[in-house]
Design an enzyme around this catalytic site. Sequence first.
Site, mmCIF file in Angstrom:
data_model
loop_
_atom_site.group_PDB
_atom_site.id
_atom_site.type_symbol
_atom_site.label_atom_id
_atom_site.label_comp_id
_atom_site.label_asym_id
_atom_site.label_seq_id
_atom_site.Cartn_x
_atom_site.Cartn_y
_atom_site.Cartn_z
ATOM 1 N N ARG A 28 0.820 -1.212 0.000
ATOM 2 C CA ARG A 28 0.000 0.000 0.000
ATOM 3 C C ARG A 28 0.856 1.264 0.000
ATOM 4 O O ARG A 28 0.494 2.267 0.634
ATOM 5 C CB ARG A 28 -0.949 0.029 1.213
ATOM 6 C CG ARG A 28 -1.910 -1.138 1.274
ATOM 7 C CD ARG A 28 -3.081 -0.898 0.346
ATOM 8 N NE ARG A 28 -4.141 -1.858 0.583
ATOM 9 C CZ ARG A 28 -5.327 -1.561 1.085
ATOM 10 N NH1 ARG A 28 -5.612 -0.338 1.388
ATOM 11 N NH2 ARG A 28 -6.217 -2.496 1.260
ATOM 12 N N ARG A 32 -3.135 6.621 1.612
ATOM 13 C CA ARG A 32 -3.601 7.801 2.347
ATOM 14 C C ARG A 32 -2.595 8.429 3.295
ATOM 15 O O ARG A 32 -2.800 9.544 3.750
ATOM 16 C CB ARG A 32 -4.881 7.446 3.114
ATOM 17 C CG ARG A 32 -6.092 7.408 2.199
ATOM 18 C CD ARG A 32 -7.323 6.968 2.957
ATOM 19 N NE ARG A 32 -7.167 5.584 3.395
ATOM 20 C CZ ARG A 32 -8.041 4.926 4.151
ATOM 21 N NH1 ARG A 32 -9.100 5.535 4.606
ATOM 22 N NH2 ARG A 32 -7.837 3.664 4.467
ATOM 23 N N ARG A 41 -6.546 12.034 -5.007
ATOM 24 C CA ARG A 41 -7.824 11.354 -4.795
ATOM 25 C C ARG A 41 -8.959 12.377 -4.716
ATOM 26 O O ARG A 41 -10.032 12.161 -5.288
ATOM 27 C CB ARG A 41 -7.781 10.537 -3.512
ATOM 28 C CG ARG A 41 -9.005 9.670 -3.300
ATOM 29 C CD ARG A 41 -8.965 9.097 -1.885
ATOM 30 N NE ARG A 41 -9.949 8.061 -1.642
ATOM 31 C CZ ARG A 41 -11.228 8.272 -1.416
ATOM 32 N NH1 ARG A 41 -11.710 9.504 -1.452
ATOM 33 N NH2 ARG A 41 -12.037 7.273 -1.156
ATOM 34 N N ASP A 78 -7.185 -1.882 -7.130
ATOM 35 C CA ASP A 78 -7.668 -2.568 -5.935
ATOM 36 C C ASP A 78 -8.019 -3.997 -6.287
ATOM 37 O O ASP A 78 -8.300 -4.314 -7.448
ATOM 38 C CB ASP A 78 -8.893 -1.863 -5.348
ATOM 39 C CG ASP A 78 -9.136 -2.324 -3.921
ATOM 40 O OD1 ASP A 78 -8.435 -1.862 -3.019
ATOM 41 O OD2 ASP A 78 -10.011 -3.192 -3.718
ATOM 42 N N TYR A 155 -15.328 -10.913 0.344
ATOM 43 C CA TYR A 155 -16.007 -9.621 0.165
ATOM 44 C C TYR A 155 -17.304 -9.776 -0.632
ATOM 45 O O TYR A 155 -18.288 -9.088 -0.368
ATOM 46 C CB TYR A 155 -15.084 -8.627 -0.541
ATOM 47 C CG TYR A 155 -13.967 -8.109 0.338
ATOM 48 C CD1 TYR A 155 -14.182 -7.071 1.242
ATOM 49 C CD2 TYR A 155 -12.696 -8.654 0.267
ATOM 50 C CE1 TYR A 155 -13.160 -6.603 2.054
ATOM 51 C CE2 TYR A 155 -11.667 -8.193 1.072
ATOM 52 C CZ TYR A 155 -11.902 -7.170 1.960
ATOM 53 O OH TYR A 155 -10.890 -6.712 2.773
HETATM 54 O O1 1CP Z 1 -0.021 -1.332 -2.546
HETATM 55 C C1 1CP Z 1 -0.346 -0.379 -3.259
HETATM 56 O O2 1CP Z 1 0.106 0.759 -3.101
HETATM 57 C C2 1CP Z 1 -1.262 -0.623 -4.466
HETATM 58 C C3 1CP Z 1 -2.637 -0.363 -4.309
HETATM 59 C C4 1CP Z 1 -3.591 -1.270 -3.543
HETATM 60 C C5 1CP Z 1 -3.545 -2.655 -3.279
HETATM 61 C C6 1CP Z 1 -2.428 -3.636 -3.568
HETATM 62 C C7 1CP Z 1 -4.810 -0.796 -3.021
HETATM 63 C C8 1CP Z 1 -5.258 0.609 -3.085
HETATM 64 N N1 1CP Z 1 -5.517 -1.863 -2.522
HETATM 65 C C9 1CP Z 1 -4.764 -2.998 -2.646
HETATM 66 C C10 1CP Z 1 -5.129 -4.370 -2.275
HETATM 67 C C11 1CP Z 1 -6.282 -4.610 -1.370
HETATM 68 N N2 1CP Z 1 -7.509 -3.984 -1.336
HETATM 69 C C12 1CP Z 1 -6.319 -5.672 -0.430
HETATM 70 C C13 1CP Z 1 -5.206 -6.685 -0.260
HETATM 71 C C14 1CP Z 1 -4.062 -6.168 0.521
HETATM 72 C C15 1CP Z 1 -4.328 -5.781 1.948
HETATM 73 O O3 1CP Z 1 -4.831 -6.638 2.693
HETATM 74 O O4 1CP Z 1 -4.012 -4.639 2.294
HETATM 75 C C16 1CP Z 1 -7.561 -5.632 0.210
HETATM 76 C C17 1CP Z 1 -8.064 -6.560 1.303
HETATM 77 C C18 1CP Z 1 -8.310 -4.577 -0.367
HETATM 78 C C19 1CP Z 1 -9.717 -4.183 -0.061
HETATM 79 C C20 1CP Z 1 -9.783 -2.748 0.294
HETATM 80 N N3 1CP Z 1 -9.714 -1.739 -0.613
HETATM 81 C C21 1CP Z 1 -9.811 -2.176 1.578
HETATM 82 C C22 1CP Z 1 -9.795 -2.944 2.899
HETATM 83 C C23 1CP Z 1 -11.151 -3.124 3.419
HETATM 84 C C24 1CP Z 1 -11.146 -3.996 4.644
HETATM 85 O O5 1CP Z 1 -11.725 -5.100 4.580
HETATM 86 O O6 1CP Z 1 -10.563 -3.612 5.661
HETATM 87 C C25 1CP Z 1 -9.807 -0.774 1.421
HETATM 88 C C26 1CP Z 1 -9.891 0.264 2.488
HETATM 89 C C27 1CP Z 1 -9.729 -0.532 0.028
HETATM 90 C C28 1CP Z 1 -9.642 0.796 -0.663
HETATM 91 C C29 1CP Z 1 -8.259 1.151 -1.047
HETATM 92 N N4 1CP Z 1 -7.527 0.426 -1.971
HETATM 93 C C30 1CP Z 1 -6.309 1.034 -2.134
HETATM 94 C C31 1CP Z 1 -6.273 2.198 -1.304
HETATM 95 C C32 1CP Z 1 -5.121 3.164 -1.209
HETATM 96 C C33 1CP Z 1 -7.483 2.267 -0.626
HETATM 97 C C34 1CP Z 1 -7.916 3.340 0.333
HETATM 98 C C35 1CP Z 1 -9.079 4.025 -0.267
HETATM 99 C C36 1CP Z 1 -9.133 5.492 -0.280
HETATM 100 O O7 1CP Z 1 -8.290 6.216 -0.845
HETATM 101 O O8 1CP Z 1 -10.173 5.914 0.239
#
Ligand code: 1CP
Length: 355
Positions: A28, A32, A41, A78, A155
């Site tokens: 990640r 943020r 964003r 994502d 999910y």
């Molecule tokens: O790593 C990076 O920088 C690349 C971008 C990336 C990746 C690899 C994002 C951007 N998401 C992911 C993978 C992801 N998304 C996973 C697997 C890895 C992990 O466990 O961290 C999962 C479970 C998600 C699902 C997801 N998307 C969540 C988690 C929800 C939960 O169950 O807790 C969230 C908050 C997102 C949104 C998201 N995706 C990525 C970002 C930066 C964000 C935050 C959103 C925002 O800007 O509001």
Amino acid sequence: MTQALKNDRFLRALRREATDTTPVWVMRQAGRYLPEYRATRARAGSFMALAQNPELACEVTLQPLERFELDAAILFSDILTIPDAMGLGLSFAQGEGPQFAHPVRTRADIEKLGVPDMETELRYVMDAVRVIRKELDGRVPLIGFSGSPWTLACYMVEGQGSRDFARLKAMCWSEPALAHQLLDTLAQAVAAYLIAQAAAGAQALMIFDTWGGLLGPAPFREFSLRHMARVVEALKAHPASRDLPVTLFSKGAGQHLATMADTGCTALGVDWTIDLADARQAVAGRVALQGNLDPAILQADPEVIRREVRRVMDSYGNHPGHVFNLGHGITPEVNPEHVKVLVDEVHAYGRQLRG
Ligand code: 1CP
């Protein structure tokens, strides 16, 4: 597409070849905790609008590389793009987790699902890969990724994030054949998605199985690992992806590393609940390892961060095949200066370890 890489430390470490120092990237890393990410964003209007705009997705992918000497870039997207393209209607409320308008709960819901077309429904992801590769101009390799079939199903059945994803687990025990039907469709979609990213220019692939560790040992093998193994097999069989390293990361699955290495993957991601010395012993030189600093340590003082980085690296020892990373994603409250401390310490101590 065939330009030489200026920094190939990450790919060399995945192949367990010698490197001048330990490569590092951060799960990640575009997110943020970076004010420039929050600004882009805001300009995009929503998370999905950002992910679906290849130029903006490229911009945020490169942001952490401008600040830190990272050894890999990861596609900004994502894992939930696949279920969205399957018609589940993904949205992210500001500051909250993902939500699906149409969760998958019944046999009829599951029978309706098809594998999305990668160059139409998910074209925005492939376009982002192409734009990022061009902009990176060989600085570092680009990682493409997907969620695992199990984690996507978590999910899709729950309809949102959850602590225990009890709905899918209930389906596994009461209607295992139906759960496997869903996971089979997802395995096909994940394989097609990763092959398309490879064809578009991704240079390494990673599968995030964030919720594999929610399962007991036998169900983990049956519902999570078996379907990831089929994805790895499909990647190894396709000319576009066959030569790319594949990293599997099941969070909370430290006890399964040896079995996971049997899939023929290149590397395993490891969380912080297992020492890398033990993980190395478990996989016996068959795969590289990626990890495993507890992301909470990034909130400590710089001297604590440096000490704990060295502890992780000492645990792996002076052997090829280590990619430094966190054991899970970086959290929004982290001070970006602390990421610089981490990255610089990995490189400095990696050189020292190699003597
Ligand atoms: O790593 C990076 O920088 C690349 C971008 C990336 C990746 C690899 C994002 C951007 N998401 C992911 C993978 C992801 N998304 C996973 C697997 C890895 C992990 O466990 O961290 C999962 C479970 C998600 C699902 C997801 N998307 C969540 C988690 C929800 C939960 O169950 O807790 C969230 C908050 C997102 C949104 C998201 N995706 C990525 C970002 C930066 C964000 C935050 C959103 C925002 O800007 O509001």
